[in-house]
Design a protein around this motif. Structure first.
Motif, PDB file in Angstrom:
ATOM      1  N   PRO A 116     -14.921  -1.298  11.435  1.00  0.00           N
ATOM      2  CA  PRO A 116     -14.285  -2.271  12.330  1.00  0.00           C
ATOM      3  C   PRO A 116     -14.322  -3.687  11.752  1.00  0.00           C
ATOM      4  CG  PRO A 116     -15.973  -0.957  13.457  1.00  0.00           C
ATOM      5  CD  PRO A 116     -16.159  -0.756  12.002  1.00  0.00           C
ATOM      6  N   THR A 117     -13.198  -4.380  11.883  1.00  0.00           N
ATOM      7  CA  THR A 117     -13.141  -5.799  11.516  1.00  0.00           C
ATOM      8  C   THR A 117     -12.791  -6.655  12.724  1.00  0.00           C
ATOM      9  OG1 THR A 117     -10.813  -5.618  10.841  1.00  0.00           O
ATOM     10  CG2 THR A 117     -12.483  -5.248   9.141  1.00  0.00           C
ATOM     11  N   THR A 118     -12.731  -6.030  13.897  1.00  0.00           N
ATOM     12  CA  THR A 118     -12.545  -6.752  15.158  1.00  0.00           C
ATOM     13  C   THR A 118     -13.612  -6.237  16.126  1.00  0.00           C
ATOM     14  OG1 THR A 118     -11.074  -5.180  16.290  1.00  0.00           O
ATOM     15  CG2 THR A 118     -10.051  -6.709  14.721  1.00  0.00           C
ATOM     16  N   TYR A 119     -13.504  -6.651  17.379  1.00  0.00           N
ATOM     17  CA  TYR A 119     -14.518  -6.295  18.369  1.00  0.00           C
ATOM     18  C   TYR A 119     -13.991  -5.290  19.392  1.00  0.00           C
ATOM     19  CZ  TYR A 119     -16.166 -10.580  16.185  1.00  0.00           C
ATOM     20  OH  TYR A 119     -16.535 -11.521  15.251  1.00  0.00           O
ATOM     21  N   ALA A 120     -12.993  -4.496  18.987  1.00  0.00           N
ATOM     22  CA  ALA A 120     -12.300  -3.613  19.927  1.00  0.00           C
ATOM     23  C   ALA A 120     -13.212  -2.561  20.538  1.00  0.00           C
ATOM     24  CB  ALA A 120     -11.120  -2.934  19.233  1.00  0.00           C
ATOM     25  N   GLY A 121     -14.109  -1.979  19.750  1.00  0.00           N
ATOM     26  CA  GLY A 121     -15.062  -1.009  20.278  1.00  0.00           C
ATOM     27  C   GLY A 121     -14.575   0.427  20.298  1.00  0.00           C
ATOM     28  N   SER A 122     -13.309   0.668  19.955  1.00  0.00           N
ATOM     29  CA  SER A 122     -12.791   2.034  20.067  1.00  0.00           C
ATOM     30  C   SER A 122     -13.444   2.988  19.078  1.00  0.00           C
ATOM     31  CB  SER A 122     -11.275   2.049  19.886  1.00  0.00           C
ATOM     32  OG  SER A 122     -10.911   1.545  18.617  1.00  0.00           O
ATOM     33  N   GLU A 123     -14.073   2.429  18.043  1.00  0.00           N
ATOM     34  CA  GLU A 123     -14.766   3.276  17.073  1.00  0.00           C
ATOM     35  C   GLU A 123     -15.962   4.005  17.681  1.00  0.00           C
ATOM     36  OE1 GLU A 123     -16.710  -0.660  17.229  1.00  0.00           O
ATOM     37  OE2 GLU A 123     -14.606  -0.047  16.923  1.00  0.00           O
ATOM     38  N   MET A 124     -16.400   3.576  18.854  1.00  0.00           N
ATOM     39  CA  MET A 124     -17.549   4.187  19.509  1.00  0.00           C
ATOM     40  C   MET A 124     -17.156   5.200  20.576  1.00  0.00           C
ATOM     41  SD  MET A 124     -20.657   3.296  18.625  1.00  0.00           S
ATOM     42  CE  MET A 124     -20.217   3.443  16.904  1.00  0.00           C
ATOM     43  N   THR A 125     -15.886   5.541  20.653  1.00  0.00           N
ATOM     44  CA  THR A 125     -15.440   6.372  21.774  1.00  0.00           C
ATOM     45  C   THR A 125     -14.718   7.639  21.328  1.00  0.00           C
ATOM     46  OG1 THR A 125     -13.155   5.632  22.137  1.00  0.00           O
ATOM     47  CG2 THR A 125     -14.913   4.155  22.882  1.00  0.00           C
ATOM     48  N   PRO A 126     -14.775   8.682  22.175  1.00  0.00           N
ATOM     49  CA  PRO A 126     -13.956   9.872  21.952  1.00  0.00           C
ATOM     50  C   PRO A 126     -12.605   9.769  22.666  1.00  0.00           C
ATOM     51  CG  PRO A 126     -15.481  10.331  23.714  1.00  0.00           C
ATOM     52  CD  PRO A 126     -15.728   8.885  23.295  1.00  0.00           C
ATOM     53  N   ILE A 127     -12.208   8.543  22.999  1.00  0.00           N
ATOM     54  CA  ILE A 127     -10.960   8.301  23.731  1.00  0.00           C
ATOM     55  C   ILE A 127      -9.836   8.050  22.735  1.00  0.00           C
ATOM     56  CG2 ILE A 127      -9.801   6.836  25.424  1.00  0.00           C
ATOM     57  CD1 ILE A 127     -12.659   6.025  26.374  1.00  0.00           C
ATOM     58  N   TYR A 128      -8.713   8.691  22.949  1.00  0.00           N
ATOM     59  CA  TYR A 128      -7.541   8.440  22.106  1.00  0.00           C
ATOM     60  C   TYR A 128      -6.360   8.057  22.993  1.00  0.00           C
ATOM     61  CZ  TYR A 128      -6.014  13.088  23.591  1.00  0.00           C
ATOM     62  OH  TYR A 128      -5.647  14.165  24.346  1.00  0.00           O
ATOM     63  N   GLY A 129      -5.408   7.384  22.398  1.00  0.00           N
ATOM     64  CA  GLY A 129      -4.192   7.015  23.107  1.00  0.00           C
ATOM     65  C   GLY A 129      -3.003   7.143  22.180  1.00  0.00           C
ATOM     66  N   ILE A 130      -1.950   7.770  22.651  1.00  0.00           N
ATOM     67  CA  ILE A 130      -0.732   7.946  21.860  1.00  0.00           C
ATOM     68  C   ILE A 130       0.450   7.584  22.751  1.00  0.00           C
ATOM     69  CG2 ILE A 130       0.730   9.591  20.621  1.00  0.00           C
ATOM     70  CD1 ILE A 130      -1.801  11.183  19.970  1.00  0.00           C
ATOM     71  N   THR A 131       1.375   6.792  22.218  1.00  0.00           N
ATOM     72  CA  THR A 131       2.544   6.369  22.984  1.00  0.00           C
ATOM     73  C   THR A 131       3.762   7.200  22.584  1.00  0.00           C
ATOM     74  OG1 THR A 131       1.701   4.115  23.226  1.00  0.00           O
ATOM     75  CG2 THR A 131       4.055   4.436  23.549  1.00  0.00           C
ATOM     76  N   GLU A 132       4.388   7.788  23.572  1.00  0.00           N
ATOM     77  CA  GLU A 132       5.581   8.600  23.346  1.00  0.00           C
ATOM     78  C   GLU A 132       6.569   8.338  24.465  1.00  0.00           C
ATOM     79  OE1 GLU A 132       6.820  13.257  22.447  1.00  0.00           O
ATOM     80  OE2 GLU A 132       4.805  12.790  23.191  1.00  0.00           O
ATOM     81  N   GLY A 133       7.810   8.051  24.082  1.00  0.00           N
ATOM     82  CA  GLY A 133       8.850   7.808  25.088  1.00  0.00           C
ATOM     83  C   GLY A 133       8.559   6.626  25.982  1.00  0.00           C
ATOM     84  N   GLY A 134       7.870   5.594  25.452  1.00  0.00           N
ATOM     85  CA  GLY A 134       7.585   4.397  26.229  1.00  0.00           C
ATOM     86  C   GLY A 134       6.395   4.502  27.150  1.00  0.00           C
ATOM     87  N   LEU A 135       5.677   5.630  27.130  1.00  0.00           N
ATOM     88  CA  LEU A 135       4.492   5.794  27.970  1.00  0.00           C
ATOM     89  C   LEU A 135       3.284   6.094  27.099  1.00  0.00           C
ATOM     90  CD1 LEU A 135       5.915   7.969  30.905  1.00  0.00           C
ATOM     91  CD2 LEU A 135       5.395   5.518  30.943  1.00  0.00           C
ATOM     92  N   LYS A 136       2.176   5.405  27.392  1.00  0.00           N
ATOM     93  CA  LYS A 136       0.941   5.621  26.647  1.00  0.00           C
ATOM     94  C   LYS A 136       0.104   6.658  27.373  1.00  0.00           C
ATOM     95  CE  LYS A 136      -2.872   3.216  24.369  1.00  0.00           C
ATOM     96  NZ  LYS A 136      -3.443   1.897  24.034  1.00  0.00           N
ATOM     97  N   LYS A 137      -0.205   7.731  26.672  1.00  0.00           N
ATOM     98  CA  LYS A 137      -1.022   8.799  27.229  1.00  0.00           C
ATOM     99  C   LYS A 137      -2.399   8.748  26.574  1.00  0.00           C
ATOM    100  CE  LYS A 137       3.102  11.668  27.723  1.00  0.00           C
ATOM    101  NZ  LYS A 137       3.789  12.915  27.310  1.00  0.00           N
ATOM    102  N   THR A 138      -3.433   8.815  27.390  1.00  0.00           N
ATOM    103  CA  THR A 138      -4.794   8.772  26.872  1.00  0.00           C
ATOM    104  C   THR A 138      -5.533  10.054  27.216  1.00  0.00           C
ATOM    105  OG1 THR A 138      -5.688   7.710  28.847  1.00  0.00           O
ATOM    106  CG2 THR A 138      -4.877   6.252  27.101  1.00  0.00           C
ATOM    107  N   GLY A 139      -6.585  10.314  26.448  1.00  0.00           N
ATOM    108  CA  GLY A 139      -7.396  11.484  26.697  1.00  0.00           C
ATOM    109  C   GLY A 139      -8.737  11.355  25.993  1.00  0.00           C
ATOM    110  N   ARG A 140      -9.588  12.342  26.193  1.00  0.00           N
ATOM    111  CA  ARG A 140     -10.902  12.380  25.556  1.00  0.00           C
ATOM    112  C   ARG A 140     -11.043  13.692  24.799  1.00  0.00           C
ATOM    113  NH1 ARG A 140     -15.507   9.355  27.482  1.00  0.00           N
ATOM    114  NH2 ARG A 140     -14.835   7.651  28.828  1.00  0.00           N
ATOM    115  N   ASP A 141     -11.564  13.599  23.582  1.00  0.00           N
ATOM    116  CA  ASP A 141     -11.814  14.797  22.792  1.00  0.00           C
ATOM    117  C   ASP A 141     -12.873  14.442  21.751  1.00  0.00           C
ATOM    118  OD1 ASP A 141     -11.643  16.940  20.814  1.00  0.00           O
ATOM    119  OD2 ASP A 141      -9.785  17.508  21.830  1.00  0.00           O
ATOM    120  N   ALA A 142     -13.927  15.241  21.685  1.00  0.00           N
ATOM    121  CA  ALA A 142     -15.010  14.953  20.749  1.00  0.00           C
ATOM    122  C   ALA A 142     -14.536  14.923  19.303  1.00  0.00           C
ATOM    123  CB  ALA A 142     -16.114  15.994  20.916  1.00  0.00           C
ATOM    124  N   LYS A 143     -13.416  15.593  19.005  1.00  0.00           N
ATOM    125  CA  LYS A 143     -12.916  15.632  17.631  1.00  0.00           C
ATOM    126  C   LYS A 143     -12.525  14.253  17.100  1.00  0.00           C
ATOM    127  CE  LYS A 143      -9.639  18.636  18.199  1.00  0.00           C
ATOM    128  NZ  LYS A 143      -8.504  19.563  17.920  1.00  0.00           N
TER     129      LYS A 143
END
Length: 353
Positions: A116-143
């Motif tokens: 990390p070079t910012t303070y976003a914190g997402s590196e500590m989470t199993p949360i992902y987000g992907i945007t498709e068709g103008g909508l951001k979908k999020t989920g959790r997966d240990a992978k």
């Protein structure tokens, strides 16, 4: 007596000035041999330095990470990793790059090492987000949880002060909502309060002296704690609003969090008084909402959604989207009150309480 469930998540953290020198050893510890280096277009130079440090272990560079991880970009990066026979990815940068790494890991299972070079914190989470068709979908997966994270304050030297402030308040948002999470626990609450305190102290020091390495180290420490909170307990109204505004209206991530957070805290204040007291105490303020607003205002951060590209005509649609697939929240979501929250954030009003 309070009942709770605490589940620790496995990850390796290497923290300290100069910690990047241990990158090769950490790649080897993953059992990997070829790493695809991920970055945004603006961080190509940093990615090239990482690739040089990796030497023969560098499979190549993908430099097209962008906000909110469009599904097309994720597919392109996954295909490049396959063609280059990469068996891990190194994500250098902020939440956009880490998010891209997670999207690769979600389908391929490739291990991710985050720098990390910012303070976003997402590196500590199993949360992902992907945007498709103008909508951001999020989920959790240990992978998608990065296996190893290298925190080196030296690498944040090039992060401009204005982005340091908004990125830091974005991190505070994770901890703030962790304090009233429906699945919260005492361990996360201790981390949340300490993370907010560290960032509240570090950000003004950084604005006063951009190259203050003690302040940069404290900010990165606070961001790590806030990220751990984000990865272990659920988020609430604030994050739902920001995912809506970012994914559907393409607003910049950290700035959106910075603007919305005081208003989301004001909305929840009466329903989560203990959490609000802890936030206010950590920031040495009278109220949680006002303390966050003042931290942003006093350190030059944007205060109004209209100043970062939001159109007033889109507020009704944003409200409708925010009310769909609701996150658990201390106060029930009331349409009129949510619409007023968005209006106040659009205009940049200081919360009244």
């Amino acid at each position: 007596m309070r009942s709770f469930v605490y589940h620790g998540q496995p990850r390796r953290v290497v923290f300290g000035a100069g910690a990047i020198s241990q990158l090769g050893r950490e790649i080897e510890a993953l059992g990997a041999r070829r790493a695809l280096v991920l970055c945004t277009p603006g961080q190509r130079a940093s990615a090239e330095q990482i690739a040089q440090l990796l030497g023969a272990r560098a499979a190549g560079i993908f430099d097209r990470a962008v906000m909110h991880v469009p599904i097309e970009t994720a597919r392109e990066a996954r295909e490049l990793a396959r063609r280059l026979d990469a068996d891990c990815a190194v994500a250098v940068g902020g939440g956009s790059t880490t998010g891209l790494g997670k999207a690769i890991a979600l389908d391929s299972g490739l291990p991710i090492l985050a720098i990390p070079t910012t303070y976003a914190g997402s590196e500590m989470t199993p949360i992902y987000g992907i945007t498709e068709g103008g909508l951001k979908k999020t989920g959790r997966d240990a992978k998608v949880l990065p296996r190893t994270v290298i925190y080196d304050p030296e690498l944040t030297r090039t992060l401009p002060v204005d982005l340091s402030v908004t990125s830091g308040i974005n991190a505070i948002a994770h901890a703030a909502e962790g304090l009233y999470a429906v699945d919260g626990n005492p361990v996360m609450e201790l981390m949340a309060e300490e993370g907010i305190r560290a960032l509240g102290h570090a950000l003004p020091a950084l604005r006063a002296q951009a190259q203050d390495m003690e302040a940069r180290g404290e900010a990165l420490y606070g961001a790590w704690l806030c990220g751990v909170v984000l990865g272990n307990v659920g988020m609430a109204l604030h994050h739902k609003l920001c995912h809506t505004l970012g994914g559907s209206f393409n607003l910049p991530h950290a700035q959106t969090h910075t603007i919305v957070l005081p208003h989301a805290l004001a909305y929840n204040a009466a329903a989560a008084p203990q959490a609000m007291r802890r936030i206010a105490l950590a920031l040495q303020g009278r109220s949680a909402a006002q303390a966050v607003f003042d931290l942003a205002r006093d350190n030059g951060a944007p205060l109004a959604l209209r100043d970062i590209g939001m159109q007033g005509a889109d507020l009704d649609r944003a409200c409708d989207l925010a009310l769909q697939n609701q996150y658990p929240n201390p106060r029930p979501l009331e349409r009129a009150a949510i619409r007023q929250l968005l209006q106040d954030a659009f205009e940049g009003k200081r919360p009244s309480g």
